[in-house]
Design a protein around this motif. Structure first.
Motif, PDB file in Angstrom:
ATOM      1  N   GLY A 170       0.820  -1.208   0.000  1.00 36.41           N
ATOM      2  CA  GLY A 170       0.000   0.000   0.000  1.00 36.41           C
ATOM      3  C   GLY A 170       0.852   1.255   0.000  1.00 36.41           C
ATOM      4  O   GLY A 170       0.461   2.282  -0.553  1.00 36.41           O
ATOM      5  N   ILE A 171       2.022   1.174   0.603  1.00 35.94           N
ATOM      6  CA  ILE A 171       2.929   2.325   0.610  1.00 35.94           C
ATOM      7  C   ILE A 171       3.482   2.612  -0.788  1.00 35.94           C
ATOM      8  O   ILE A 171       3.539   3.777  -1.201  1.00 35.94           O
ATOM      9  CB  ILE A 171       4.052   2.112   1.638  1.00 35.94           C
ATOM     10  CG1 ILE A 171       3.460   2.080   3.049  1.00 35.94           C
ATOM     11  CG2 ILE A 171       5.111   3.208   1.544  1.00 35.94           C
ATOM     12  CD1 ILE A 171       4.428   1.718   4.135  1.00 35.94           C
ATOM     13  N   ALA A 222       0.749   7.101  11.765  1.00 36.57           N
ATOM     14  CA  ALA A 222       0.579   7.635  13.119  1.00 36.57           C
ATOM     15  C   ALA A 222      -0.595   6.989  13.831  1.00 36.57           C
ATOM     16  O   ALA A 222      -0.510   6.623  15.003  1.00 36.57           O
ATOM     17  CB  ALA A 222       0.390   9.151  13.052  1.00 36.57           C
ATOM     18  N   ALA A 223      -1.708   6.825  13.115  1.00 35.23           N
ATOM     19  CA  ALA A 223      -2.903   6.257  13.733  1.00 35.23           C
ATOM     20  C   ALA A 223      -2.767   4.758  13.950  1.00 35.23           C
ATOM     21  O   ALA A 223      -3.273   4.213  14.934  1.00 35.23           O
ATOM     22  CB  ALA A 223      -4.125   6.547  12.860  1.00 35.23           C
ATOM     23  N   ALA A 224      -2.080   4.057  13.047  1.00 36.40           N
ATOM     24  CA  ALA A 224      -1.958   2.602  13.154  1.00 36.40           C
ATOM     25  C   ALA A 224      -1.106   2.187  14.339  1.00 36.40           C
ATOM     26  O   ALA A 224      -1.402   1.211  15.033  1.00 36.40           O
ATOM     27  CB  ALA A 224      -1.375   2.032  11.859  1.00 36.40           C
ATOM     28  N   GLY A 243       0.623  -5.520   4.491  1.00 35.40           N
ATOM     29  CA  GLY A 243       1.845  -4.778   4.737  1.00 35.40           C
ATOM     30  C   GLY A 243       2.968  -5.619   5.302  1.00 35.40           C
ATOM     31  O   GLY A 243       2.776  -6.783   5.653  1.00 35.40           O
ATOM     32  N   ILE A 244       4.148  -4.995   5.395  1.00 42.99           N
ATOM     33  CA  ILE A 244       5.334  -5.692   5.905  1.00 42.99           C
ATOM     34  C   ILE A 244       5.899  -5.019   7.149  1.00 42.99           C
ATOM     35  O   ILE A 244       6.908  -5.463   7.682  1.00 42.99           O
ATOM     36  CB  ILE A 244       6.430  -5.784   4.827  1.00 42.99           C
ATOM     37  CG1 ILE A 244       6.893  -4.392   4.411  1.00 42.99           C
ATOM     38  CG2 ILE A 244       5.962  -6.596   3.635  1.00 42.99           C
ATOM     39  CD1 ILE A 244       8.104  -4.392   3.508  1.00 42.99           C
ATOM     40  N   PHE A 245       5.257  -3.955   7.633  1.00 40.13           N
ATOM     41  CA  PHE A 245       5.768  -3.255   8.812  1.00 40.13           C
ATOM     42  C   PHE A 245       5.852  -4.187  10.016  1.00 40.13           C
ATOM     43  O   PHE A 245       6.918  -4.417  10.582  1.00 40.13           O
ATOM     44  CB  PHE A 245       4.852  -2.068   9.145  1.00 40.13           C
ATOM     45  CG  PHE A 245       5.359  -0.751   8.644  1.00 40.13           C
ATOM     46  CD1 PHE A 245       5.772  -0.611   7.337  1.00 40.13           C
ATOM     47  CD2 PHE A 245       5.392   0.359   9.464  1.00 40.13           C
ATOM     48  CE1 PHE A 245       6.227   0.594   6.855  1.00 40.13           C
ATOM     49  CE2 PHE A 245       5.837   1.582   9.002  1.00 40.13           C
ATOM     50  CZ  PHE A 245       6.251   1.705   7.698  1.00 40.13           C
ATOM     51  N   ALA A 246       4.697  -4.696  10.452  1.00 34.89           N
ATOM     52  CA  ALA A 246       4.648  -5.527  11.658  1.00 34.89           C
ATOM     53  C   ALA A 246       5.464  -6.807  11.509  1.00 34.89           C
ATOM     54  O   ALA A 246       6.213  -7.169  12.430  1.00 34.89           O
ATOM     55  CB  ALA A 246       3.199  -5.838  12.020  1.00 34.89           C
ATOM     56  N   GLY A 296       0.802  -0.899   6.291  1.00 35.05           N
ATOM     57  CA  GLY A 296       0.897  -0.473   4.895  1.00 35.05           C
ATOM     58  C   GLY A 296      -0.467  -0.230   4.272  1.00 35.05           C
ATOM     59  O   GLY A 296      -0.700   0.823   3.653  1.00 35.05           O
ATOM     60  N   PRO A 297      -1.419  -1.180   4.403  1.00 30.85           N
ATOM     61  CA  PRO A 297      -2.770  -0.915   3.905  1.00 30.85           C
ATOM     62  C   PRO A 297      -3.415   0.317   4.542  1.00 30.85           C
ATOM     63  O   PRO A 297      -4.166   1.029   3.874  1.00 30.85           O
ATOM     64  CB  PRO A 297      -3.532  -2.192   4.281  1.00 30.85           C
ATOM     65  CG  PRO A 297      -2.489  -3.262   4.277  1.00 30.85           C
ATOM     66  CD  PRO A 297      -1.247  -2.593   4.797  1.00 30.85           C
TER      67      PRO A 297
END
Length: 435
Positions: free
Chosen positions: A100-101, A180-182, A343-346, A145-146
């Motif tokens: 998504g990013i 920021a919100a996630a 996403g791949i952040f977490a 990411g989403p």
């Protein structure tokens, strides 16, 4: 004594002047409509981010219960789920695939494709549903990411409703408001806007746009409560230990993150002949990736989903198997290259915790929590090549502000080590595939 200049007579307040002022600043003015679009968009971003997070977390809990009750069934359902989700995505929502990013970065650069496709309401609605479905399949995906793509789309809708042109800076800020919100990390959202989405300060983000990030974060916090993503850890490390551990963590984590980015870009761009199978037979390739994820999940019981619980346990100092990091690396990579929305952040933070867990075996005398956090910062910085964002995210999600100097050292070394493995930044390389 010279005569003093005559006093200026006050300008008369006429009906014509009142109408001009109303046109410039009144409810029908462009300035007023722009501010309303940004404010309402920011509030909506905060609400949607919290609702999406709750839905994703609940989907993860449902899958965990299912996997515990039916140990071997995921070996069938996960690969089939991967294949089905990739088929649905490619057929009906091809712009919803992946993190998504990259879509937000591409939308910033290509306005014609942005609002009409990459951050269109239909695209992000499909993205949200398919990401939750991926979590229900046990995929190693994150929601951050989403959420960035969702937030950018919300800003597009609010501007379209108010008949205001959507500026690239607002697309950037909308996506950063999603971060920021996630994570409940407003400072990380601001830094992510500057460092990653805006591509190293190439755009000036105005005070009004930064306000968007603050409003979205405040709304999300009012709904979800004031919390730290990983809890108040407050890790710290003596300077003598930090001088040894931080460089090793930075180089090892950065190289591992660069390897992840290079392998992901190789599959996405089809730069190697033996990877063309992913292009020719995407459904079969997704099924095979699902088999890998299911096999690892059944064998370990720890690599399903985002990996939040194992990562938090390692931060708290709970002993974890040495193989968690490598196993989660493979599960996250198999999920990412399969083509599912997510996403791949977490997952990257979980892999980074595994890297830190391995380093704690090398440095047993160092504070375990601090070593794990340094591994997380280094690996995350190596994957996304945003060292300042990595430090601020881990600082805000763990409350470990006393560890910031070692984190900065590890992050900057990780960024350098990552460039030696993968020259191209991951999200920007993926964004080119949407051009």
């Amino acid at each position: 004594m010279p005569d003093s200049p005559p006093a200026r007579r006050p300008r008369r307040w006429t009906a014509r002047r009142s109408r001009a002022l109303l046109r410039a600043t009144g409810p029908t003015s462009l300035r007023f409509r722009s501010r309303v679009a940004i404010l309402t968009g920011a509030i909506a971003v905060g609400i949607v981010a919290v609702l999406f997070a709750q839905a994703s977390d609940e989907a993860g809990v449902i899958f965990e219960r299912y996997a515990r009750a039916n140990r071997w069934l995921p070996l069938i359902t996960t690969p089939l789920g991967f294949a089905a989700l990739v088929w649905v995505t490619r057929r009906w929502a091809p712009l919803a695939s992946g993190s998504g990013i990259p879509q937000v970065i591409a939308a910033r650069e290509r306005r014609d494709l942005g609002v009409s496709g990459l951050i269109a309401p239909a695209t992000v609605a499909a993205k949200a549903v398919l990401t939750i479905a991926a979590v229900l399949c046990g995929a190693s995906v994150g929601r951050e990411g989403p959420t960035v793509q969702l937030a950018a789309a919300i800003m597009g809708v609010s501007h379209r409703v108010m008949h205001v042109a959507l500026r690239p800076s607002v697309v950037i800020a909308g996506g950063a408001a999603g971060v920021a919100a996630a994570f409940n990390t407003p400072l990380a959202g601001v830094m992510f806007a500057i460092e990653e989405l805006a591509s190293a300060y190439e755009q000036r983000v105005t005070l009004l746009v930064l306000s968007l990030i603050v409003v979205a974060g405040m709304v999300a916090q009012s709904l979800a409560g004031d919390y730290l993503y990983f809890g108040a850890i407050g890790a710290h490390m003596p300077l003598a230990s930090a001088l040894v551990v931080a460089p090793v963590a930075g180089l090892a984590g950065g190289a591992a993150g660069g390897l992840f980015a290079r392998m992901m870009l190789a599959v996405a761009q089809g730069t190697h002949r033996w990877l063309l199978v992913a292009k020719r037979r995407p459904i079969a390739f997704a099924f095979a990736c699902g088999l890998v994820v299911a096999g690892l999940g059944i064998a370990t019981g720890l690599t399903w989903g985002t990996g939040y619980a194992p990562a938090r346990a390692m931060i708290l100092g709970v002993d974890a198997p040495w193989w968690f990091g490598p196993a989660k690396f493979v599960a996250a990579l198999a999920t990412a290259v399969a083509g599912l929305p997510g996403g791949i952040f977490a997952p990257s933070l979980a892999v980074g915790a595994g890297v830190g867990n391995l380093l704690s075996l090398v440095f047993p005398s160092g504070p375990a929590s601090a070593v794990v956090i340094l591994g997380m910062v280094a690996y995350f910085a190596g994957v996304v090549r945003a060292p300042l964002t990595a430090v601020i995210i881990l600082s805000e999600t763990t409350g470990s502000r006393g560890l910031m100097l070692p984190m900065f050292a590890a992050a900057f070394l990780a960024d350098w080590a990552s460039t030696q493995v993968c020259r191209e930044k991951l999200y920007h390389g993926l964004a080119r595939t949407f051009g």
